[in-house]
Design an enzyme around this catalytic site. Structure first.
Site, PDB file in Angstrom:
ATOM      1  N   SER A 144       0.825  -1.201   0.000  1.00 39.04           N
ATOM      2  CA  SER A 144       0.000   0.000   0.000  1.00 39.04           C
ATOM      3  C   SER A 144       0.863   1.256   0.000  1.00 39.04           C
ATOM      4  O   SER A 144       1.666   1.457  -0.900  1.00 39.04           O
ATOM      5  CB  SER A 144      -0.967  -0.033   1.185  1.00 39.04           C
ATOM      6  OG  SER A 144      -1.882   1.029   1.124  1.00 39.04           O
ATOM      7  N   ASP A 301      -2.457   6.170  -4.194  1.00 40.59           N
ATOM      8  CA  ASP A 301      -1.304   5.494  -3.603  1.00 40.59           C
ATOM      9  C   ASP A 301      -0.818   4.360  -4.503  1.00 40.59           C
ATOM     10  O   ASP A 301      -1.423   4.100  -5.551  1.00 40.59           O
ATOM     11  CB  ASP A 301      -1.642   5.016  -2.184  1.00 40.59           C
ATOM     12  CG  ASP A 301      -2.657   3.893  -2.131  1.00 40.59           C
ATOM     13  OD1 ASP A 301      -3.378   3.700  -3.123  1.00 40.59           O
ATOM     14  OD2 ASP A 301      -2.736   3.205  -1.102  1.00 40.59           O
ATOM     15  N   ASP A 303      -0.953   1.102  -4.775  1.00 37.01           N
ATOM     16  CA  ASP A 303      -1.855   0.050  -5.273  1.00 37.01           C
ATOM     17  C   ASP A 303      -3.233   0.598  -5.619  1.00 37.01           C
ATOM     18  O   ASP A 303      -4.158  -0.164  -5.911  1.00 37.01           O
ATOM     19  CB  ASP A 303      -1.965  -1.104  -4.278  1.00 37.01           C
ATOM     20  CG  ASP A 303      -2.640  -0.729  -2.978  1.00 37.01           C
ATOM     21  OD1 ASP A 303      -2.409   0.398  -2.494  1.00 37.01           O
ATOM     22  OD2 ASP A 303      -3.393  -1.556  -2.425  1.00 37.01           O
ATOM     23  N   ASP A 305      -5.747   2.029  -4.083  1.00 33.22           N
ATOM     24  CA  ASP A 305      -6.988   1.824  -3.337  1.00 33.22           C
ATOM     25  C   ASP A 305      -7.322   3.032  -2.458  1.00 33.22           C
ATOM     26  O   ASP A 305      -8.403   3.110  -1.893  1.00 33.22           O
ATOM     27  CB  ASP A 305      -6.955   0.537  -2.501  1.00 33.22           C
ATOM     28  CG  ASP A 305      -5.893   0.528  -1.421  1.00 33.22           C
ATOM     29  OD1 ASP A 305      -5.049   1.451  -1.380  1.00 33.22           O
ATOM     30  OD2 ASP A 305      -5.884  -0.425  -0.614  1.00 33.22           O
TER      31      ASP A 305
END
Length: 575
Positions: A144, A301, A303, A305
């Site tokens: 993340s 960010d 990834d 999400d």
């Protein structure tokens, strides 16, 4: 096991490759480094794995990834799933493609079919792909928003959400049974491909995901004519192509991408911390926004999400907090659906125990139900599944204060693609009325009350840090605070003990067990303390409500006073 003994075992183990052993030989004599790498086995917890990349039991490497995947494979087989398949995606981080492939080959060795992607993909797309491809499980290789030295691994189940209790505990138990590398089976990639076990996901997955994202637009007809200027940065991550595609396909013409941060790069060369919560991550985007006179900035960010947002204010830009973005999205979705007659009578919004209380006020004013979960979007995903199974409510929107939002049920995890699209749509809609997002937020405060929140993270690394975090939580349970900024605490929720205390009375807490303490004061102010599930930190959350005409200074003073109170407790424990 003694960390020195574990270190020597890795050096002697024939299953460990020579490059890994050479990395370990280089730290010979560095007792502190050896201890940090081997004092524990990187725990496969309820959120999967997350740790620093490197050699050792307390590191992310092909061996810890293989072991975790072997445990997941064993669980899938024991579950009795017929012809099971697993979807696997990864982000831009170092070793993400390698970890993704290693996980697939362990599953293939167990006879489990896998679908990987030929390049990085957003986490919400993996959540979508699990259900679209009829998979029993899913894996995302990502850390993340953690710093560049980290990577991680998250496990999903057939509903497209991260695994929750009791399944998460059962998977953890299977992973714990894999006690040495000799228990891990893998197979050559060419053999797995030849047997039809190793597969690349078809392009239709991306197409269908974007189709579902665009379906969440509430005023699509206004977008092709909008002159809204958008600056976008994916922060070197997985958001670049899907966010640009979604914005372009609905008609936005003035989208300016931060070129220095457009291409994937797991070293994150332009930011020290690829986190859209962090103002420093917006530095290049702010520069471009001023050059283009942009109305709005969005940053996703690694990834994709989570999304951060800033809006033009005079000659500068104001960054919104995660709670403020959630409120803006909730207000736009609810009021627009209400005006169009599409707001369901049994509609519900879901948020978390550490997010703003303003969401409840929005729901109450608009005839919607509201419910809270523990921190972690998997619990919101679980609620969507419960609503659908029971037919009790129709999910309208969900979010958590840490910049994660989901409109629609195409994914069962937070989705920065749909959130980016909707925040830009809202900005375009209000711009056509001569309003900015800041105007809309201020109007919402007048309507529902002035809510504001703050979060403080205290980093405590290593063995000593873990002990310090445990001591802080124990001290708060042994001697709980009596007040928040002078207002008596009327309720204490202890989710580890699963009890809610109101004065001399107690009642059971219905949410799952978690090391979380939540305090509510007589004036509605609240505080919450919990160890981070993904970083070596303890997190302190504070929230308050004042009248709609209260000043920023009054609110800042109140939040600062609560922060000072709790910092005093923490400092007292740490000495």
């Amino acid at each position: 096991m003694d960390y020195k003994k574990a270190y020597e075992q890795w050096l002697a183990d024939p299953a460990i490759d020579e490059a890994t052993k050479e990395e370990l030989r280089k730290i010979s004599g560095n007792d502190k480094d050896i201890e940090d790498r081997f004092y524990r086995t990187l725990e496969f917890g309820t959120g999967g794995l997350r740790g620093v990349i490197g050699a050792g039991t307390n590191r992310m490497n092909i061996y810890t990834v293989r072991s975790a995947t072997q445990g997941l494979a064993n669980y899938i087989i024991k579950s009795g799933a017929k012809n099971p398949a697993v979807a696997i995606a990864h982000d831009c981080r170092r070793m993400s493609p390698e970890f993704s492939e290693e996980a697939a080959l362990v599953l293939n060795a167990a006879g489990i079919k896998t679908y990987t992607f030929e390049s990085l993909r957003p986490t919400p797309l993996l959540s979508f792909a699990v259900r679209h491809l009829g998979c029993v499980s899913g894996i995302v290789v990502t850390a993340s928003h953690n710093p560049p030295e980290y990577n991680g691994y998250k496990a999903y189940w057939s509903d497209g959400a991260q695994c929750v209790y009791p399944r998460d505990e059962d998977i953890i138990a299977e992973v714990a049974k894999v006690t040495d590398f000799g228990m891990v089976k893998t197979m050559p990639k060419d053999e797995a491909v030849a047997k039809g076990l190793f597969n690349v996901a078809p392009p239709e997955v991306d197409d269908e995901f974007i189709k579902n994202v665009k379906a969440q637009c509430l005023n699509p007809e206004i977008l092709p004519d909008s002159d809204l200027k958008i600056v976008f940065t994916p922060l070197h991550g997985a958001g670049n192509l899907p966010v640009q595609r979604a914005l372009g396909e609905v008609g936005f013409k003035n989208v300016f991408v931060v070129k220095e941060q457009e291409l994937p790069d797991g070293n994150f060369p332009t930011v020290s911390y690829p986190n859209p919560e962090d103002k420093a991550a917006f530095e290049l985007a702010l520069k471009l926004a001023k050059e283009k006179d942009a109305d709005i900035i969005i940053a996703t960010d690694p990834d994709c999400d989570r999304v951060g947002v800033a809006a033009k204010e005079g000659n500068d830009y104001r960054m919104f907090s995660g709670n403020q973005i959630g409120v803006l999205l909730a207000e736009y979705i609810v009021t627009q659906r209400k005006s169009k007659g599409t707001l369901p009578a049994n509609g519900i919004i879901v948020s978390t125990v550490v997010s703003t209380g303003m969401t409840r006020a929005i729901c109450e004013a608009n005839g919607l139900a509201y419910t809270e979960t523990l921190t972690g979007f998997k619990y919101i995903g679980e609620k969507i599944k419960e609503f659908e199974a029971a037919g009790s409510h129709e999910y309208v929107f969900g979010f958590e204060e840490s910049y994660g939002y989901l409109a629609g049920t195409h994914a069962r995890d937070k989705d920065a693609v749909v959130s980016s699209l909707l925040i830009c749509e809202a900005a375009a809609f209000y711009r056509a009325q001569g309003l900015s997002l800041i105007d809309v937020l201020n109007a919402a405060y007048k309507k529902y009350g002035f809510f504001r929140e703050s979060t403080v993270s205290i980093t405590l690394k290593g063995v000593d840090g873990q002990s310090d975090i445990a001591r802080i939580m124990a001290a708060l349970r042994a001697a709980p605070p009596k007040s928040l900024d002078g207002a008596a605490i009327t309720e204490i929720r202890d989710y580890k003990e699963r009890v809610i205390k109101k004065g001399d009375k107690s009642e059971p807490a219905v949410l799952p067990v978690s090391d979380v303490l939540h305090y509510t004061a007589a004036d509605g102010a609240w505080a919450c303390v919990r160890p981070s599930g993904t970083e070596p930190k303890i997190k302190l959350y504070f929230g308050a409500k004042l009248s709609g005409d209260a000043t920023d200074a009054a609110m800042d003073a109140k939040l600062a006073a609560m922060h000072t109170e709790f910092k005093g407790i923490v400092d007292g424990v740490l000495g």
